[in-house]
Scaffold this motif. Structure first.
Motif, PDB file in Angstrom:
ATOM      1  N   THR A 274       4.530   3.173 -10.029  1.00  0.00           N
ATOM      2  CA  THR A 274       3.498   3.343 -11.051  1.00  0.00           C
ATOM      3  C   THR A 274       4.105   3.142 -12.429  1.00  0.00           C
TER       4      THR A 274
ATOM      5  N   THR B 110      -3.111  -5.116  -7.552  1.00  0.00           N
ATOM      6  CA  THR B 110      -3.696  -5.080  -6.214  1.00  0.00           C
ATOM      7  C   THR B 110      -2.644  -4.663  -5.204  1.00  0.00           C
ATOM      8  N   THR B 111      -3.104  -4.168  -4.081  1.00  0.00           N
ATOM      9  CA  THR B 111      -2.172  -3.799  -3.022  1.00  0.00           C
ATOM     10  C   THR B 111      -2.385  -4.710  -1.825  1.00  0.00           C
TER      11      THR B 111
ATOM     12  N   GLU C 115       1.687  17.729  -9.137  1.00  0.00           N
ATOM     13  CA  GLU C 115       2.879  17.631  -8.293  1.00  0.00           C
ATOM     14  C   GLU C 115       3.883  18.755  -8.563  1.00  0.00           C
TER      15      GLU C 115
ATOM     16  N   ARG D 127     -12.331  -2.609  -6.706  1.00  0.00           N
ATOM     17  CA  ARG D 127     -12.016  -3.759  -5.890  1.00  0.00           C
ATOM     18  C   ARG D 127     -13.033  -3.929  -4.768  1.00  0.00           C
TER      19      ARG D 127
ATOM     20  N   PHE E 232       2.233   2.019  -3.317  1.00  0.00           N
ATOM     21  CA  PHE E 232       1.139   2.354  -4.222  1.00  0.00           C
ATOM     22  C   PHE E 232       0.719   3.804  -4.048  1.00  0.00           C
TER      23      PHE E 232
ATOM     24  N   GLU F 113      -9.396   1.775  -9.534  1.00  0.00           N
ATOM     25  CA  GLU F 113      -8.928   0.447  -9.139  1.00  0.00           C
ATOM     26  C   GLU F 113      -9.358   0.114  -7.706  1.00  0.00           C
TER      27      GLU F 113
ATOM     28  N   PRO G 194       5.912   8.705  -8.690  1.00  0.00           N
ATOM     29  CA  PRO G 194       5.352   7.595  -9.459  1.00  0.00           C
ATOM     30  C   PRO G 194       6.371   6.530  -9.851  1.00  0.00           C
TER      31      PRO G 194
ATOM     32  N   GLU H 211       0.808  -1.210   0.000  1.00  0.00           N
ATOM     33  CA  GLU H 211       0.000   0.000   0.000  1.00  0.00           C
ATOM     34  C   GLU H 211       0.849   1.271   0.000  1.00  0.00           C
TER      35      GLU H 211
ATOM     36  N   ALA I  82       3.531   9.738  -3.591  1.00  0.00           N
ATOM     37  CA  ALA I  82       3.359  10.736  -4.649  1.00  0.00           C
ATOM     38  C   ALA I  82       4.275  10.449  -5.834  1.00  0.00           C
TER      39      ALA I  82
END
Lengths: 351, 351
Positions: free
Chosen positions: A83, A103-104, B286, B94, A75, B90, A80, A72, A78
């Motif tokens: 990502t 998924t986290t 950002e 979920r 994920f 996402e 990325p 998490e 800030a």
DNA sequence: TTGAAAGCGCTAACAT
DNA sequence: ATGTTAGCGCTTTCAA
């Protein structure tokens, strides 16, 4: 007759062949005559037929999906970084006809409550795990006989494939750069030395100093930080520059976040960068472009990490056997203002 | 006997009930006695049974997936705006037991070659499209009878649900802020006025000026840029400040990227921000945190946009009928240094 | 309230 | 090289 989507039986009917022959063509099998293949393909495109994933899935016991697991905290940050790694996976997976389910999970020990649903539902054919994670999650996947590839993390006690940044080469590049600018007093802000990537960067740094005949002075080597964030960099820098034994003229921070924290401290201390102290980070995160002076750093090809992992995973799935590979992704030196060198990009050799 | 994953038949056997009864329990149907339900659930957890997605999919003709479509340029930009939107989707998906399949498409007119595979394979139950896109793609989804929700884009000629930023409220917030600081000479850098969101921001800006009895001067209103990037902001600012008819004391840029471009130009022109000119952007990206001075802006809840869209889409899928909704997501004013106001956050009323 | 049975649209033996 | 057939593991009428 309502417009019903065509099925494999429609293609069979239209061509006068059997469904299994159509299936052979669909799955690019060899033992089909060219003529038949041609006819089938023609019928398929005329009928605008497309096999449905769920039917294939049920019959073949495959999902056509790859699971991508992130903690998490990774994920939600800030920056990325992960990502981009994910996007690299997504892109490459698509080329191989796979979908990626993201998924986290908890950062800490897994709670059985939230085992990723795609594991429970048998909805993935393999798993990519990005970043540092509790080994429990790796075991969870392995115990389900799913191929696993880790990114930017390894767990020596688990037999599992991994894609690593070439941390050692990156650290060497950083040291070479600083040495070439004439620096012989080089400090290190290491951060959390428990992280596999950080540990490798430290090792590379030490090897680099040695290669250049530069002494690694303990009071300039800050390795006591519990994390690798901006604040840790700031704290480490304060420690480093409060040393009574003189100051380094250059610093290698094991990641950009800490380099930026270091920069903040140096500003407070009125130490000019790069005039008084040259600074090099690692990762090439977005924020490094927005600080003043802009950060010289080791560029990590984040999308590439994700893409390599996807390729490895697809191979593992196809092989059906759990071979273990370790792939290293090359890095580049990106020279900006913070190191005071001439602005260029040095491309490293492929690892 | 090899350890085989349990199927619904195992649960039936264990409870002495029929498969169809187990199925009723699995799908939370009403007409099952409490006692039976209890027994079934017990057996399920004892056997660690989990229905497989592909079997359900084939039988029920649903995929359990949501498709998320992004144009390639949105997908690849450094600023993680749409990435955050995706993450919001996402996360929310979920919660509703859906997976999200991400894909990108050409920016321009669709080429039939690369229709997202999940459309062809019937592998999604609904579609979310984020950002400006060629209407052809919307039609492509609609023609397959799939529920569609757009994010940050609308196409009045298509009957389709959409989730918009409250652009008008945001622009009003920006003008109110500048007016409250005493500005009565306010310029606008609009960018591409063909974009629905930009158009709304311009309208809100005009309404705001009117409400404050401030004149909207054409020479301070730059609306001729073809895009909304940093360079467009820089170009627009050069135009604006080359005006012979005096200068504005404040500028509202219709997004942060252009505000940052404007800032660059102002630096070149030695115009101090916020001393000589106050500046307010829109989006809260950002990069706005890393410029000097930091950017006062209208914060957009990006994850929330994605989450709302997911909720709408799930509703549409459940309803089975193609109702059309338009939801507006609230925005906040975030005051930083570029506007010269006291640093605070004003939370807007929920739209 | 529960059960029987017919698919859903493919794949994969196996047979020819 | 192609056809026959039996599933894959569920959902969904329809009956009881």
């Amino acid at each position: 007759m309502a417009t019903r989507r065509p099925t494999i039986r429609d293609v069979a009917k239209k061509t006068g062949l059997s469904v299994s022959t159509i299936s052979l063509v669909l799955n690019e099998q060899e033992n089909v005559s060219d003529e038949t293949r041609r006819r089938v393909k023609k019928a398929i495109s005329e009928l605008k037929y497309h096999p449905r994933r769920s039917a294939r899935g049920l019959a073949s016991q495959t999902s056509g999906n790859i699971g991508f697991i992130l903690t998490e905290d990774h994920f939600l940050q800030a920056e990325p970084f992960y990502t981009k790694v994910f996007l690299g996976t997504e892109f490459e997976a698509r080329r191989h006809q796979y979908y990626v389910l993201l998924t986290t999970v908890d950062k800490g020990r897994k709670s059985n409550r939230d085992i990723p649903r795609f594991l429970l539902e048998h909805n993935v054919d393999g798993i990519i795990i990005a970043g540092r994670i509790s080994p429990g999650w790796i075991d969870e996947c392995l115990s389900r006989d799913l191929p696993v590839v880790l990114i930017d993390f390894e767990e020596p006690s688990r037999r599992v494939s991994t894609v690593m940044i070439d941390n050692r080469a990156g650290a060497l590049l950083a040291v070479d750069h600083l040495a070439s600018l004439g620096h012989a007093r080089i400090g290190l802000i290491a951060g959390d030395i428990g992280h596999p990537s950080i540990a490798e960067r430290i090792a590379g740094f030490a090897a680099g100093l040695k290669a250049h005949g530069i002494e690694m002075r303990p009071e300039w080597t800050i390795t006591d930080q519990p994390e690798t964030g901006i604040e840790n960099g700031a704290t480490a820098a304060r420690k480093l520059f409060s040393s009574v034994n003189g100051r380094p003229t250059a610093i290698f921070a094991a990641n950009d976040a800490m380099a930026i924290g270091c920069l903040q401290t140096l500003k407070e201390l009125k130490i000019a960068v790069p005039r008084d102290v040259a600074l090099v980070g690692f990762d090439d995160i977005e924020a490094g472009l927005h600080v003043e002076p802009r950060l010289t750093t080791i560029h990590v090809h984040k999308e590439e990490l994700g893409a390599i992992a996807a390729r490895r995973l697809v191979e593992l799935i196809a092989a059906g056997s759990p071979s273990v590979t370790r792939t290293t992704a090359a890095v580049d030196l990106v020279v900006r203002e913070s190191s005071g060198g001439p602005i260029t990009v040095t491309v490293s050799k492929r690892a």
